[in-house]
Enzyme design. Structure first.
Site, mmCIF file in Angstrom:
data_model
loop_
_atom_site.group_PDB
_atom_site.id
_atom_site.type_symbol
_atom_site.label_atom_id
_atom_site.label_comp_id
_atom_site.label_asym_id
_atom_site.label_seq_id
_atom_site.Cartn_x
_atom_site.Cartn_y
_atom_site.Cartn_z
ATOM 1 N N LYS A 263 3.622 9.884 -8.550
ATOM 2 C CA LYS A 263 3.446 8.427 -8.487
ATOM 3 C C LYS A 263 3.257 7.858 -9.890
ATOM 4 O O LYS A 263 2.333 8.249 -10.602
ATOM 5 C CB LYS A 263 2.236 8.104 -7.606
ATOM 6 N N LYS A 275 -6.488 -6.555 -5.806
ATOM 7 C CA LYS A 275 -7.740 -5.802 -5.834
ATOM 8 C C LYS A 275 -8.862 -6.671 -6.399
ATOM 9 O O LYS A 275 -8.603 -7.569 -7.202
ATOM 10 C CB LYS A 275 -7.589 -4.580 -6.759
ATOM 11 N N ASP A 286 -3.022 4.835 -12.758
ATOM 12 C CA ASP A 286 -2.373 5.049 -11.469
ATOM 13 C C ASP A 286 -0.996 5.704 -11.614
ATOM 14 O O ASP A 286 -0.263 5.847 -10.648
ATOM 15 C CB ASP A 286 -2.292 3.713 -10.711
ATOM 16 N N ASP A 345 -1.081 -3.360 -1.621
ATOM 17 C CA ASP A 345 -1.862 -2.404 -2.430
ATOM 18 C C ASP A 345 -1.603 -0.962 -1.993
ATOM 19 O O ASP A 345 -2.028 -0.032 -2.660
ATOM 20 C CB ASP A 345 -3.349 -2.760 -2.318
ATOM 21 N N ARG A 349 2.657 4.948 -1.789
ATOM 22 C CA ARG A 349 3.498 5.576 -0.761
ATOM 23 C C ARG A 349 4.888 4.936 -0.732
ATOM 24 O O ARG A 349 5.859 5.584 -0.356
ATOM 25 C CB ARG A 349 2.782 5.511 0.597
HETATM 26 N N1 BES Z 1 -4.103 3.475 -6.577
HETATM 27 C C1 BES Z 1 -4.804 3.179 -5.392
HETATM 28 C C2 BES Z 1 -5.733 4.296 -4.942
HETATM 29 C C3 BES Z 1 -6.897 4.597 -5.834
HETATM 30 C C4 BES Z 1 -8.103 3.964 -5.628
HETATM 31 C C5 BES Z 1 -6.806 5.530 -6.849
HETATM 32 C C6 BES Z 1 -9.181 4.261 -6.435
HETATM 33 C C7 BES Z 1 -7.880 5.815 -7.661
HETATM 34 C C8 BES Z 1 -9.079 5.175 -7.455
HETATM 35 C C9 BES Z 1 -3.810 2.922 -4.254
HETATM 36 O O1 BES Z 1 -2.614 2.352 -4.625
HETATM 37 C C10 BES Z 1 -4.464 1.987 -3.312
HETATM 38 O O2 BES Z 1 -4.683 0.876 -3.689
HETATM 39 N N2 BES Z 1 -4.732 2.450 -2.104
HETATM 40 C C11 BES Z 1 -5.356 1.646 -1.110
HETATM 41 C C12 BES Z 1 -4.615 1.845 0.186
HETATM 42 C C13 BES Z 1 -5.010 0.891 1.262
HETATM 43 C C14 BES Z 1 -4.555 -0.505 0.914
HETATM 44 C C15 BES Z 1 -4.419 1.339 2.568
HETATM 45 C C16 BES Z 1 -6.802 2.090 -0.987
HETATM 46 O O3 BES Z 1 -7.073 3.288 -1.084
HETATM 47 O O4 BES Z 1 -7.647 1.232 -0.820
HETATM 48 ZN ZN ZN Z 2 -2.015 2.689 -6.540
HETATM 49 MN MN MN Z 3 -2.714 0.238 -4.675
#
Ligand code: BES
Ligand code: ZN
Ligand code: MN
Length: 501
Positions: A263, A275, A286, A345, A349
């Site tokens: 990713k 966010k 990221d 967000d 995926r």
């Molecule tokens: N990059 C984030 C995940 C992440 C969060 C990595 C904290 C490192 C530290 C990812 O893209 C994300 O935002 N995931 C969301 C998914 C949700 C919207 C289903 C999450 O984990 O909140």
């Molecule tokens: Zn992310």
């Molecule tokens: Mn995200």
């Protein structure tokens, strides 16, 4: 740092600092180089043992001045714990700690006594672990700081011990592994306005050139041509053009070979589903998955592994804006799957959907994807273990084993079919979020659609890509996980397949 080997006696080394590993138990100061040092000091270590200052424990680092009793100015005694329980990772961590200590108190040159026969390791394994520990432990990211004084540096290390040739072979291997992990750290630590997708591509290109890895960089037009609608959907909100990186190591074998997908979100604002401000700066990392797969290719090539490996890295920012995708939007991935975007967000995926589709298009197998994918995985496993989710338990096992050898911890989460319900969509084949429950697993279930029938493992390193404090080989900041596991995985596969190099 320059790392040499010598068959000479460590206690005769003319160095600023001499690193000696110590073990817990009766042999602490009666055998090995620590024993020889105790003799040279006329039993001078005994009072330290009696006072409990010197125990040989796993996190212990004891600094001594030699007062001219041996040529080395100072001795750093670094514990690795009980010999019957010690692992090579304890040697890596001890070397890392000791090297930082030596640097902190002045830098210069360092000698390392290669002990450890008692623990059953080969000279090559020891050489590798020590070099890996030194290089990883001394890592620092200070290119954007104006120095107030000249920073201390360790200029050269010499590993002293029998069979210096074997130790030297280990050193080359350890340096390849640590060099790749440190390159991944450099990329991940870089701010997002410096490391744009274009810059990430340029650095990957330079890295590939240095290590004799083939590279191809797709721009957005090329990605569109291939039908990567999901990846381009994420890229739509950004002014920075997206890049899709393809790196190849052709080491041998009939098959297309392994596929590593990483990713590469150079900054994740969350997009329209933006966010909160707190800790958003961490989202410059990221792209650690992309950094890891790109970096691992350098070591795989350096080690000349007799196997074909391809790394794929979809790289883009995730930004809000007039052109950005919105909740409810529909995307079509390269494999034809339609996706309802519930939350912008959940972009990792989306970009990996096309990377996995493309990996299948290239016939790569097995597939391993690496991503800072879900906060849920960080909640479940903390900053200790990387989550593994797979459609093939044997493959998950192999990844976990590669991690054990690397000193990178993995833990498998289940992939029961019941979880699939959570990502069913009314308007498309699949939706990109599955609600609050089992967030790491529903994300993996989403990816599973794109891995298809190909054996595949997904590594969620949202909790482990960054270290909030320095500990052993991990220096505060980007960890370089799971570069060293990916290299060892390829190595184990190449050995199992018995390809000729
Ligand atoms: N990059 C984030 C995940 C992440 C969060 C990595 C904290 C490192 C530290 C990812 O893209 C994300 O935002 N995931 C969301 C998914 C949700 C919207 C289903 C999450 O984990 O909140
Ligand atoms: Zn992310
Ligand atoms: Mn995200």
């Amino acid at each position: 740092m320059d790392i040499a080997t010598s068959g000479g006696a460590p206690l005769e080394a003319e160095v600023d600092h001499l690193i000696i590993f110590t073990t817990k138990g009766d042999d602490l100061i009666s055998s090995g180089t620590a024993g020889a040092l105790n003799d040279a000091l006329d039993g001078g270590l005994a009072p330290l043992v009696e006072s409990g200052e010197l125990e040989g424990g796993k996190s212990e680092t004891v600094l001594l001045h030699s007062f001219g009793r041996i040529p080395a100015g100072r001795v750093v005694l670094a514990g690795i714990g009980k010999p019957e329980q010690a692992e090579l990772d304890d040697v890596r961590n001890a070397a890392a700690r000791a090297a930082r200590k030596a640097r902190e108190i002045g830098g210069g040159t360092v000698g390392v006594a290669v002990d450890g026969e008692g623990c059953g390791w080969t000279r090559e394994e020891l050489g590798s672990a020590i070099a890996e520990g030194l290089e990883l432990g001394l890592y620092r990211f200070d290119r954007h700081r104006t120095p107030t004084k000249t920073p201390n540096t360790l200029e050269a290390a010499t590993l002293f011990g029998g069979e210096p040739g074997a130790i030297g072979r280990g050193v080359s291997r350890g340096r390849a592994l640590a060099g790749a992990a440190n390159f991944a750290r450099d990329l991940a630590n870089e701010p997002s306005n410096v490391l744009t997708p274009t810059e990430l591509a340029a650095r990957a290109e330079a890295w590939a050139g240095e290590h004799d890895v083939e590279i191809e960089i797709l721009d957005e037009a090329a990605a569109r041509e291939l039908g990567m609608g999901s990846f381009l959907g994420v890229a739509a909100g950004s002014h920075q053009p997206a890049r899709f990186l393809i790196l190849r190591h052709r080491g041998g074998g009939e098959e297309a070979g392994l596929g590593y997908c990483g990713k590469g979100i150079t900054f994740d604002t969350g997009g329209i589903s933006i966010k909160p401000a707190a800790n958003m700066e961490a989202m410059k990392q990221d792209m650690s998955g992309a950094a890891a797969v790109v970096a691992s290719m350098g070591a795989i090539a350096d080690l000349g592994l007799p196997i074909n490996v391809t790394a794929l890295a979809p790289c883009t920012e995730n930004m809000p804006g007039g052109a950005a995708i919105k909740p409810g939007d529909l995307l079509t991935a390269m494999n034809g799957t339609t996706i309802e975007v519930i939350n912008t967000d959940a972009e990792g995926r989306l970009v990996l959907a096309d990377a996995l589709s493309y990996a299948n298009h290239l016939g790569l197998s097995p597939l391993i994807d690496v991503a800072t994918l879900t906060g849920a995985c960080a909640v479940a496993l903390g900053d200790v273990a990387t989550g593994v989710m797979a459609n093939d338990d044997e493959l998950a096992r192999e990844v976990i084993d590669a991690g054990k050898a690397a000193g990178e911890k993995f833990w498998q989460l289940p992939m029961f079919s019941e979880y699939e319900e959570q990502i069913r969509s009314q308007v498309a084949d699949i939706k990109n979020t599955g609600g609050r429950l089992a967030g790491a697993i529903t994300a993996a279930k989403f990816l599973a659609r794109f891995a298809g029938e190909t054996p595949w493992a997904h590594l969620d390193m949202a909790g482990t890509d960054d270290a909030n404090k320095t500990r052993g080989v991990f220096v505060k900041g980007a960890t370089g996980i799971p570069v060293r596991s990916l290299v060892r995985f390829a190595e184990a596969r190449a050995a199992a397949e018995g390809n000729d190099s």
